[in-house]
Design a protein around this motif. Structure first.
Motif, PDB file in Angstrom:
ATOM      1  N   MET A  79       1.014  -1.239  -0.126  1.00 30.87           N
ATOM      2  CA  MET A  79       0.190  -0.116   0.246  1.00 30.87           C
ATOM      3  C   MET A  79       0.670   1.138   0.182  1.00 30.87           C
ATOM      4  N   ALA A  80       0.428   1.671  -0.555  1.00 30.04           N
ATOM      5  CA  ALA A  80       1.180   3.712  -0.404  1.00 30.04           C
ATOM      6  C   ALA A  80       0.326   4.660  -0.502  1.00 30.04           C
ATOM      7  N   MET A  81       0.757   5.551   0.122  1.00 29.20           N
ATOM      8  CA  MET A  81      -0.126   7.068   0.025  1.00 29.20           C
ATOM      9  C   MET A  81       0.896   7.537  -1.364  1.00 29.20           C
ATOM     10  N   VAL A  82      -0.072   8.167  -2.080  1.00 26.25           N
ATOM     11  CA  VAL A  82       0.779   9.338  -3.440  1.00 26.25           C
ATOM     12  C   VAL A  82      -0.897  10.880  -3.230  1.00 26.25           C
ATOM     13  N   GLY A  83      -0.336  11.479  -2.809  1.00 29.27           N
ATOM     14  CA  GLY A  83      -1.224  12.766  -2.615  1.00 29.27           C
ATOM     15  C   GLY A  83      -1.960  12.623  -1.908  1.00 29.27           C
ATOM     16  N   LEU A  84      -3.073  12.157  -2.348  1.00 31.15           N
ATOM     17  CA  LEU A  84      -4.389  12.128  -1.868  1.00 31.15           C
ATOM     18  C   LEU A  84      -5.346  11.383  -1.854  1.00 31.15           C
ATOM     19  N   PHE A  85      -4.444  10.099  -1.757  1.00 32.14           N
ATOM     20  CA  PHE A  85      -4.908   8.821  -2.958  1.00 32.14           C
ATOM     21  C   PHE A  85      -4.258   7.543  -2.199  1.00 32.14           C
ATOM     22  N   VAL A 120      -3.574   3.921  -2.788  1.00 30.80           N
ATOM     23  CA  VAL A 120      -3.305   3.051  -3.897  1.00 30.80           C
ATOM     24  C   VAL A 120      -2.652   1.457  -3.873  1.00 30.80           C
ATOM     25  N   THR A 121      -3.379   0.708  -3.949  1.00 32.13           N
ATOM     26  CA  THR A 121      -3.081  -1.200  -2.953  1.00 32.13           C
ATOM     27  C   THR A 121      -2.914  -1.323  -4.605  1.00 32.13           C
ATOM     28  N   PRO A 122      -2.520  -2.683  -4.752  1.00 31.37           N
ATOM     29  CA  PRO A 122      -2.876  -3.643  -5.690  1.00 31.37           C
ATOM     30  C   PRO A 122      -3.481  -4.044  -6.538  1.00 31.37           C
ATOM     31  N   GLU A 166      -2.652   0.404 -12.037  1.00 32.06           N
ATOM     32  CA  GLU A 166      -1.464  -0.450 -12.787  1.00 32.06           C
ATOM     33  C   GLU A 166      -0.514  -0.215 -12.202  1.00 32.06           C
ATOM     34  N   TRP A 167       0.320   0.905 -11.513  1.00 29.23           N
ATOM     35  CA  TRP A 167       0.749   1.580 -10.470  1.00 29.23           C
ATOM     36  C   TRP A 167       0.981   1.079  -9.424  1.00 29.23           C
ATOM     37  N   GLY A 168      -0.354   0.881  -9.198  1.00 26.64           N
ATOM     38  CA  GLY A 168      -0.876   0.027  -7.714  1.00 26.64           C
ATOM     39  C   GLY A 168      -0.004  -0.895  -7.591  1.00 26.64           C
ATOM     40  N   ARG A 169      -0.502  -1.659  -8.651  1.00 26.80           N
ATOM     41  CA  ARG A 169      -0.140  -3.592  -9.019  1.00 26.80           C
ATOM     42  C   ARG A 169       1.496  -3.742  -9.007  1.00 26.80           C
ATOM     43  N   GLU A 170       2.558  -2.495  -9.666  1.00 24.20           N
ATOM     44  CA  GLU A 170       3.635  -2.640 -10.328  1.00 24.20           C
ATOM     45  C   GLU A 170       4.345  -1.763  -8.717  1.00 24.20           C
ATOM     46  N   HIS A 171       3.914  -0.718  -8.072  1.00 24.69           N
ATOM     47  CA  HIS A 171       4.631  -0.278  -6.846  1.00 24.69           C
ATOM     48  C   HIS A 171       4.167  -0.147  -5.730  1.00 24.69           C
ATOM     49  N   SER A 172       2.716  -0.172  -4.959  1.00 23.92           N
ATOM     50  CA  SER A 172       3.057   0.374  -4.086  1.00 23.92           C
ATOM     51  C   SER A 172       3.322  -1.035  -2.641  1.00 23.92           C
ATOM     52  N   TRP A 220       1.204  10.595 -13.699  1.00 25.03           N
ATOM     53  CA  TRP A 220      -0.327  10.317 -13.931  1.00 25.03           C
ATOM     54  C   TRP A 220      -1.890  11.519 -14.779  1.00 25.03           C
ATOM     55  N   ALA A 221      -0.958  12.262 -13.956  1.00 29.10           N
ATOM     56  CA  ALA A 221      -1.557  13.425 -14.812  1.00 29.10           C
ATOM     57  C   ALA A 221      -1.408  13.377 -15.982  1.00 29.10           C
ATOM     58  N   GLN A 222      -0.409  13.544 -16.853  1.00 28.18           N
ATOM     59  CA  GLN A 222      -0.697  13.257 -18.319  1.00 28.18           C
ATOM     60  C   GLN A 222      -0.494  12.090 -18.608  1.00 28.18           C
ATOM     61  N   ALA A 223      -1.225  10.613 -18.551  1.00 26.16           N
ATOM     62  CA  ALA A 223      -0.700   9.714 -19.264  1.00 26.16           C
ATOM     63  C   ALA A 223      -2.121   9.525 -19.976  1.00 26.16           C
TER      64      ALA A 223
END
Length: 166
Positions: free
Chosen positions: A1-7, A9-11, A140-146, A163-166
């Protein structure tokens, strides 16, 4: 699990604010829209049915003691969720086709969020509503990095920009 900004993210999922509390309250982002769960039931809105989504009452981080507060907030949020005590509350204000809605979300950072990180998160949330960004990018980021844990503040800001540019 990871916090990124107000989000958070888990796998398997992406949440606005914290993951589900002990009483089950949370707001989950999906490719289709927002899903809110609380003790009174569940509600859902499609991205197409939303005109805006803004998180209010975001606790601001003070510049001193950033690392200490960050780690303390992670422990506090996790411990509070375990005990059934919620972390600090924020309000997710939605403008829907049917009118305004307000949903309580819990902060994942009891010590507060940095101004840039909060602003980038709000922008990303607006892009989801506008259809110019896709929450599946976060999944996707969560599956790879969280599993690596929460990145450092500057790294989180860089991830939000990506993420904003994806």
């Amino acid at each position: 699990m990871a916090m990124v900004g107000l989000f958070w993210v888990t796998p398997d999922a992406v949440y606005v604010g914290s993951p589900p509390t002990a009483i089950g309250s949370c707001v989950r982002l999906t490719a289709e829209g927002l899903e809110a769960e609380d003790p009174d039931g569940s509600r859902a809105w499609t991205w197409e049915g939303l005109r805006s989504a803004v998180v209010e009452d975001v606790p601001a981080e003070s510049p001193s003691g950033r690392a200490t507060k960050f780690f303390g907030s992670m422990i506090s949020a996790a411990f509070g969720a375990f005990l059934g005590e919620g972390p600090p509350e924020m309000t997710l204000r939605l403008e829907t086709e049917a009118g305004p809605e307000a949903v309580t979300v819990h902060s994942a950072a009891a010590g507060g969020y940095g101004a840039e990180e909060a602003a980038l998160s709000q922008d990303l949330l607006a892009r989801f509503v506008a259809g110019t960004a896709d929450p599946r990018t976060l999944e996707e980021w969560g599956r790879e990095h969280s599993r690596e844990g929460t990145p450092k503040p500057r790294e989180r800001e860089a991830v939000l920009r990506t993420w904003a540019q994806a």
